[in-house]
Scaffold this motif. Structure first.
Motif, PDB file in Angstrom:
ATOM      1  N   TYR A   1       0.823  -1.200   0.000  1.00 61.40           N
ATOM      2  CA  TYR A   1       0.000   0.000   0.000  1.00 61.40           C
ATOM      3  C   TYR A   1       0.864   1.260   0.000  1.00 61.40           C
ATOM      4  N   MET A   2       1.973   1.238   0.722  1.00 64.11           N
ATOM      5  CA  MET A   2       2.873   2.385   0.725  1.00 64.11           C
ATOM      6  C   MET A   2       3.468   2.605  -0.663  1.00 64.11           C
ATOM      7  N   LYS A   3       3.860   1.519  -1.301  1.00 63.60           N
ATOM      8  CA  LYS A   3       4.396   1.627  -2.654  1.00 63.60           C
ATOM      9  C   LYS A   3       3.345   2.202  -3.603  1.00 63.60           C
ATOM     10  N   GLY A   4       2.095   1.816  -3.381  1.00 68.49           N
ATOM     11  CA  GLY A   4       1.019   2.293  -4.234  1.00 68.49           C
ATOM     12  C   GLY A   4       0.803   3.792  -4.170  1.00 68.49           C
ATOM     13  N   VAL A   5       1.171   4.407  -3.033  1.00 68.02           N
ATOM     14  CA  VAL A   5       1.021   5.863  -2.912  1.00 68.02           C
ATOM     15  C   VAL A   5       2.365   6.576  -3.034  1.00 68.02           C
ATOM     16  N   GLY A   6       3.400   5.830  -3.432  1.00 67.13           N
ATOM     17  CA  GLY A   6       4.695   6.438  -3.701  1.00 67.13           C
ATOM     18  C   GLY A   6       5.513   6.795  -2.480  1.00 67.13           C
ATOM     19  N   LEU A   7       5.289   6.084  -1.361  1.00 71.81           N
ATOM     20  CA  LEU A   7       6.041   6.344  -0.133  1.00 71.81           C
ATOM     21  C   LEU A   7       6.793   5.099   0.301  1.00 71.81           C
ATOM     22  N   THR A   8       7.848   5.303   1.066  1.00 72.90           N
ATOM     23  CA  THR A   8       8.632   4.186   1.598  1.00 72.90           C
ATOM     24  C   THR A   8       8.545   4.080   3.112  1.00 72.90           C
ATOM     25  N   LYS A   9       7.999   5.101   3.767  1.00 72.14           N
ATOM     26  CA  LYS A   9       7.824   5.052   5.216  1.00 72.14           C
ATOM     27  C   LYS A   9       6.635   5.934   5.586  1.00 72.14           C
ATOM     28  N   PRO A  10       6.052   5.710   6.765  1.00 75.75           N
ATOM     29  CA  PRO A  10       4.891   6.516   7.157  1.00 75.75           C
ATOM     30  C   PRO A  10       5.239   7.998   7.210  1.00 75.75           C
ATOM     31  N   PRO A  11       4.311   8.856   6.807  1.00 70.35           N
ATOM     32  CA  PRO A  11       4.531  10.306   6.875  1.00 70.35           C
ATOM     33  C   PRO A  11       4.742  10.778   8.314  1.00 70.35           C
ATOM     34  N   ALA A  12       5.218  12.009   8.445  1.00 71.77           N
ATOM     35  CA  ALA A  12       5.632  12.519   9.752  1.00 71.77           C
ATOM     36  C   ALA A  12       4.472  12.786  10.696  1.00 71.77           C
ATOM     37  N   THR A  13       3.277  12.994  10.184  1.00 70.73           N
ATOM     38  CA  THR A  13       2.142  13.317  11.048  1.00 70.73           C
ATOM     39  C   THR A  13       0.964  12.397  10.755  1.00 70.73           C
ATOM     40  N   LEU A  14       0.069  12.269  11.730  1.00 71.22           N
ATOM     41  CA  LEU A  14      -1.138  11.477  11.547  1.00 71.22           C
ATOM     42  C   LEU A  14      -1.993  12.049  10.422  1.00 71.22           C
ATOM     43  N   THR A  15      -2.112  13.361  10.367  1.00 71.05           N
ATOM     44  CA  THR A  15      -2.908  13.988   9.304  1.00 71.05           C
ATOM     45  C   THR A  15      -2.391  13.599   7.927  1.00 71.05           C
ATOM     46  N   ASN A  16      -1.075  13.648   7.755  1.00 68.78           N
ATOM     47  CA  ASN A  16      -0.501  13.270   6.460  1.00 68.78           C
ATOM     48  C   ASN A  16      -0.665  11.779   6.189  1.00 68.78           C
ATOM     49  N   TYR A  17      -0.579  10.964   7.235  1.00 67.44           N
ATOM     50  CA  TYR A  17      -0.793   9.524   7.047  1.00 67.44           C
ATOM     51  C   TYR A  17      -2.212   9.274   6.523  1.00 67.44           C
ATOM     52  N   LEU A  18      -3.173   9.970   7.075  1.00 64.44           N
ATOM     53  CA  LEU A  18      -4.555   9.797   6.624  1.00 64.44           C
ATOM     54  C   LEU A  18      -4.734  10.259   5.186  1.00 64.44           C
ATOM     55  N   PHE A  19      -4.192  11.440   4.862  1.00 62.71           N
ATOM     56  CA  PHE A  19      -4.469  12.043   3.551  1.00 62.71           C
ATOM     57  C   PHE A  19      -3.523  11.567   2.450  1.00 62.71           C
TER      58      PHE A  19
END
Length: 444
Positions: free
Chosen positions: A188-206
């Motif tokens: 799922y992370m690869k699908g959104v172009g990320l390699t690690k969780p974003p720095a904030t909960l808000t960014n993780y959600l969006f």
């Protein structure tokens, strides 16, 4: 009834014992049940050849490597009913338990059918089982398992676990499961172009959670599945955003979260997902039965755990489906049907529970909340002799027999008319699911 449905009916009628032969099932009810193409609310179909040979995406948490449990009779290699499925699907007259030579004969017969059907093999199994549409609970779809006969139900447990889960792996089974969830999460992370969780909960959600749900919907998903009961109890709390934000900050900073801390984050994330699923018209499916493996928490899967979630007014537009009918908590599960957005199916019960026993609580549910009960098989590749094919076919037969017994009892006790029995048969087998997922209903 359209021509495709007629084809399915004739295939089904020739491979199953005529329900009218069951002396305790009304003949008219039997004919209606046998001739109604079903929507299977939950199963794990495997891909068609040639991709079936390497397919492991039929489950995010496969149960074939778990610590041994005491298997129900229907999962055992000496279960006599397997003979009927082998004969119907592959035309081979073998009896359980299989000898090494008989196993070779079964494999050869199955291979012949696969070679003949090719990419249509998975649809062939549906035709033989009287199923017009199957909701495919898989990590991803593929060869032969595609619309319109197969509708996707992806797994979303992994979205609840963005950080180190080692503190949650408190049983041998969970020690296996959390690394498997990590694989799904990485996808799922690869699908959104990320390699690690974003720095904030808000960014993780969006940036992760909401785009993943939207992408699943765009690929044809009609629901999402949570195997949460294999990972923790179903008591989903209602923490504040501030509480979840604080826990997320600790996790993203590299701190190992305690089980209590992690539960706050999981519960908050689940409610966000549930709210978004309501907006996207995606139902939420829960594993809802005593599960595989000796360490499964049966108490944790009690459907009464879900009542606070169902009482949340903000989630009134989200539909929840308890798979497997909540066994052994069948009465508790039935009572939850009074919640307008809660449904039950009989998957896995349809394989494991004999028809007469299953018909007892199936009748209870139909007497109270008939529009909330769904036909389903939980067809699953249990073993080389009881594959998703055999378990689908046998579950479909048993479920139809249980439905016939339940409706016949209601008819003979004067609770319903013959016309109402016909209507209820269509509802359970097809129309309740069609309404829930916004699919075409049958022509009665």
């Amino acid at each position: 009834m359209h021509s495709r449905a007629i084809t399915i009916f004739f295939s089904f009628a020739f491979t199953l014992p005529t329900l009218a032969q069951q002396r305790d099932i009304d003949h008219t009810i039997a004919r209606v049940i046998a001739s109604t193409p079903a929507i299977d609310n939950h199963a794990h179909p495997m891909l068609s050849p040639p991709d079936d040979a390497t397919d492991r995406n039929f489950d995010a948490l496969p149960v074939d490597n778990m610590a041994p449990q005491t298997d129900p009779v229907a999962w055992r290699p000496d279960w006599p009913a397997q003979h009927d499925a082998w004969l119907a699907l592959y035309g081979v007259n073998l009896h359980a338990p299989l000898t090494p030579e008989a196993t070779k004969q079964l494999d050869a017969a199955r291979d012949r059918v696969k070679a003949r059907e090719g990419a249509h093999y998975s649809q062939y199994i549906l035709d033989k089982s009287g199923i017009v549409t199957m909701l495919a609970n898989r990590v991803s779809m593929g060869t032969g398992v595609q619309r319109p006969r197969f509708l996707w139900v992806p797994y979303d447990d992994a979205l609840l676990f963005p950080f180190d889960t080692s503190a949650l792996a408190d049983t041998p089974d969970r020690k296996q499961f959390f690394p498997l969830e990590q694989k799904v999460f990485d996808g799922y992370m690869k699908g959104v172009g990320l390699t690690k969780p974003p720095a904030t909960l808000t960014n993780y959600l969006f940036l992760v959670v909401l785009p993943t749900l939207s992408h699943q919907k765009s690929l044809g998903a009609v629901a999402v599945k949570f195997e949460l009961a294999y990972l923790r109890p179903l008591d989903i709390g209602n923490p504040t955003r501030e509480q979840a934000t604080a826990v997320y900050a600790r996790g993203v900073a590299g701190n190992k979260l305690s089980p209590a801390e992690y539960k706050i984050l999981q519960d908050y994330l689940f409610r966000v997902i549930a709210l978004e699923c309501g907006k996207l018209s995606l139902a939420i499916h829960f594993h809802g039965m005593s599960g595989g493996g000796r360490y499964f928490s049966i108490a944790g899967v009690n459907p009464l755990n879900l009542e606070p979630l169902l009482n949340d007014a903000s989630l009134k537009d989200t539909n929840f489906v308890l798979l497997h009918g909540g066994w052994p908590f069948v009465h508790e599960a039935g009572s939850m049907l009074q919640k307008p957005n809660f449904y039950l199916d009989i998957s896995q019960q349809a394989l494991s529970i004999p028809a007469r026993t299953l018909s007892i609580w199936l009748r209870e549910w139909l007497e109270l909340y008939p529009e909330k009960v769904l036909f389903a098989t939980d067809g699953y590749p249990f073993s080389s002799s009881l594959g998703w094919e055999e378990s689908t076919w046998l579950s479909a037969r048993n479920a139809r027999q249980a439905l016939g017994l339940a409706l016949t009892g209601m008819l003979r006790d004067g609770e319903i008319t013959s016309a109402r029995a016909t209507e209820l048969a269509h509802m359970v087998l097809h129309d309740n699911a069609a309404t829930l997922y916004r699919l075409p209903t049958t022509n009665h």
